[in-house]
Write an enzyme that holds these catalytic residues in place. Structure first.
Site, PDB file in Angstrom:
ATOM      1  N   ASP A   1     -50.733  39.181  13.183  1.00 29.78           N
ATOM      2  CA  ASP A   1     -52.177  39.275  13.025  1.00 29.78           C
ATOM      3  C   ASP A   1     -52.465  39.936  11.676  1.00 29.78           C
ATOM      4  OD1 ASP A   1     -54.869  39.662  13.318  1.00 29.78           O
ATOM      5  OD2 ASP A   1     -54.748  40.849  15.157  1.00 29.78           O
TER       6      ASP A   1
ATOM      7  N   ASP B 118     -56.379  33.853  11.259  1.00 24.60           N
ATOM      8  CA  ASP B 118     -55.494  34.941  10.789  1.00 24.60           C
ATOM      9  C   ASP B 118     -54.482  35.393  11.828  1.00 24.60           C
ATOM     10  OD1 ASP B 118     -57.457  36.180  12.426  1.00 24.60           O
ATOM     11  OD2 ASP B 118     -56.991  38.100  11.504  1.00 24.60           O
ATOM     12  N   GLU B 119     -54.209  34.571  12.816  1.00 22.50           N
ATOM     13  CA  GLU B 119     -53.273  34.977  13.867  1.00 22.50           C
ATOM     14  C   GLU B 119     -52.369  33.808  14.236  1.00 22.50           C
ATOM     15  OE1 GLU B 119     -55.075  36.927  17.511  1.00 22.50           O
ATOM     16  OE2 GLU B 119     -56.843  36.389  16.362  1.00 22.50           O
TER      17      GLU B 119
HETATM   18 MG   LIG Z   1     -56.724  40.026  12.382  1.00 22.63          MG
END
Ligand SMILES: [Mg+2]
Length: 404
Positions: free
Chosen positions: A10, A111-112
């Site tokens: 993350d 974003d993960e």
């Molecule tokens: Mg994040």
């Protein structure tokens, strides 16, 4: 299932970090070090906090709240405009590094990612060392930090990556659930929003551990059967869901936001929908794709997902058409119940650049396409604050005509 090995990676405060990397290159301040948000024009009523720095979080600023309210909490807040084209590049570079470590990666959001590292012990005999290697490579090569959660299922990996930030590796194996996860407040449990945690507190359940030990039958009265089983399993660290290797091509483009404050009015829903439209449309345009199908998903307090979608007469990459369609879908399917999750998806992607001639061909479309690429590049240069969409374009006429 305990022989699985899952990483959840993350990016720490992704939009803020990515903007910081870009601003640092130009000699600007490091947004990560100060209370800052990525948002837009603070004067615009439509502008919301798309991301916050860790120092901003300490002021109680939450993702999705209006910029004006964030400013009241922290008058010295630094506000950076968003640059979605740059974010897409950062996201791709980040995922490309992650993808080197396993064939089974799931893009969970911009974003993960989840990596299924099961059965890779010949190549990577020490999972923790591998997690550190990925984390350090991302920082060295791309300039931003990530957290890595290491566990034997997706839920625990995701919970672990959310422990202390930034730039950390955490494990949450089954023998660590009691010591690391159970003492946490119940609202820290993934998918347990503010309203669920408030209802749980009314039963005297304050920690994840208390939820884990609570009789399921009594939870059922409060959360319904699905909700009760879901939260009972999650609190006990139980999750068998597989890492789904899906390419963006196959599934289209989507954004999903779990809100910290329930959405109860159409203005907040539309604000979030516009922010989501901006991100997913920029991602799709970066791939030169167009969608034929637009969908919205929302989840109410009873943990029931509802989806509603619409096929367009012709494929589009125009932000305003996507936004207007999404708003229409919400108007048709939302009946005013408080929402804790909202999602937008673009699917049926066409990528050959060939547009079918259509009776619905709209003479303003070329103008609007030109406007969109101008908006994207203005956002790229100056951030969202430079973009006044509402006053720039009136889409109502065109949309109405399309629906006739
Ligand atoms: Mg994040």
């Amino acid at each position: 299932m305990s022989d699985r090995l899952i990483f959840h990676i993350d990016v720490n405060s992704a939009f803020v970090s990515w903007s910081a990397v870009e601003m640092l290159k130009n000699g600007g301040p490091d947004l990560r070090e100060v209370p800052s948000i990525v948002g837009g024009d603070p004067d615009s009523r439509r502008s919301i906090v798309a991301a916050k720095s860790i120092p901003a979080k300490k002021y109680g600023i939450v993702t999705g709240e209006p910029v004006s309210s964030a400013l009241r909490k922290c008058p010295n807040l630094v506000i950076a405009g968003s640059n979605f084209d740059w974010y897409v590049k950062c996201s791709r570079a980040f995922k490309a590094i992650c993808q080197e470590y396993t064939p089974t990666m799931q893009s969970f959001s911009i974003d993960e990612v989840f990596l299924d590292m099961s059965g890779m012990n010949l190549i990577y005999p020490d999972p923790i060392a591998t997690a550190y290697e990925i984390k350090d490579r991302v920082y060295k090569e791309l300039g931003f930090t990530v957290n890595v959660g290491v566990a034997s299922n997706k839920l625990c990996a995701k919970m672990a990556s959310d422990f202390e930030k930034p730039n950390k590796v955490h494990t949450l194996f089954s023998n660590e659930i009691e010591s690391k996860m159970w003492p946490l407040p119940v609202e820290d449990l993934f998918t347990c929003g503010k309203s669920t945690s408030a209802r749980l507190r009314s039963l005297g359940i304050f920690t994840i551990g208390e939820l884990a030990k609570y009789p399921v039958e009594q939870l059922t009265m409060l959360l319904g059967e699905r909700g009760a089983i879901h939260f009972h399993n999650y609190a006990n660290g139980i999750d068998d869901s597989p890492v789904l290797q899906e390419t963006e091509d196959a599934k289209g483009y989507s954004a999903e936001t779990t809100v910290e404050e329930d959405l109860v009015d159409i203005e907040s829903i539309n604000r979030l929908l516009l922010a989501q439209t901006d991100v997913v449309a920029a991602r799709m345009r970066a791939d030169e794709g167009k969608c034929r199908c637009i969908g919205v998903t929302f989840r109410n307090l009873d943990f029931v997902n509802k989806s509603h979608q619409k096929k367009l007469p012709e494929a589009t990459d125009v932000t305003d058409i996507i936004f207007e369609t999404a708003k229409q879908l919400i108007r048709e399917s939302w009946h005013g119940e408080p929402l804790r999750l909202l999602g937008l998806s673009l699917s049926d992607i066409e990528r050959d650049g060939f547009e079918q001639m259509s009776l619905f061909q709209d003479e303003n479309k070329e103008k609007r396409k030109a406007l969109d690429s101008t908006l994207d590049s203005i956002r790229g240069k100056f951030g969202n604050s430079a973009v006044q969409r509402a006053s720039t374009i009136d889409t109502s006429k065109n949309i109405n005509r399309r629906n006739q």
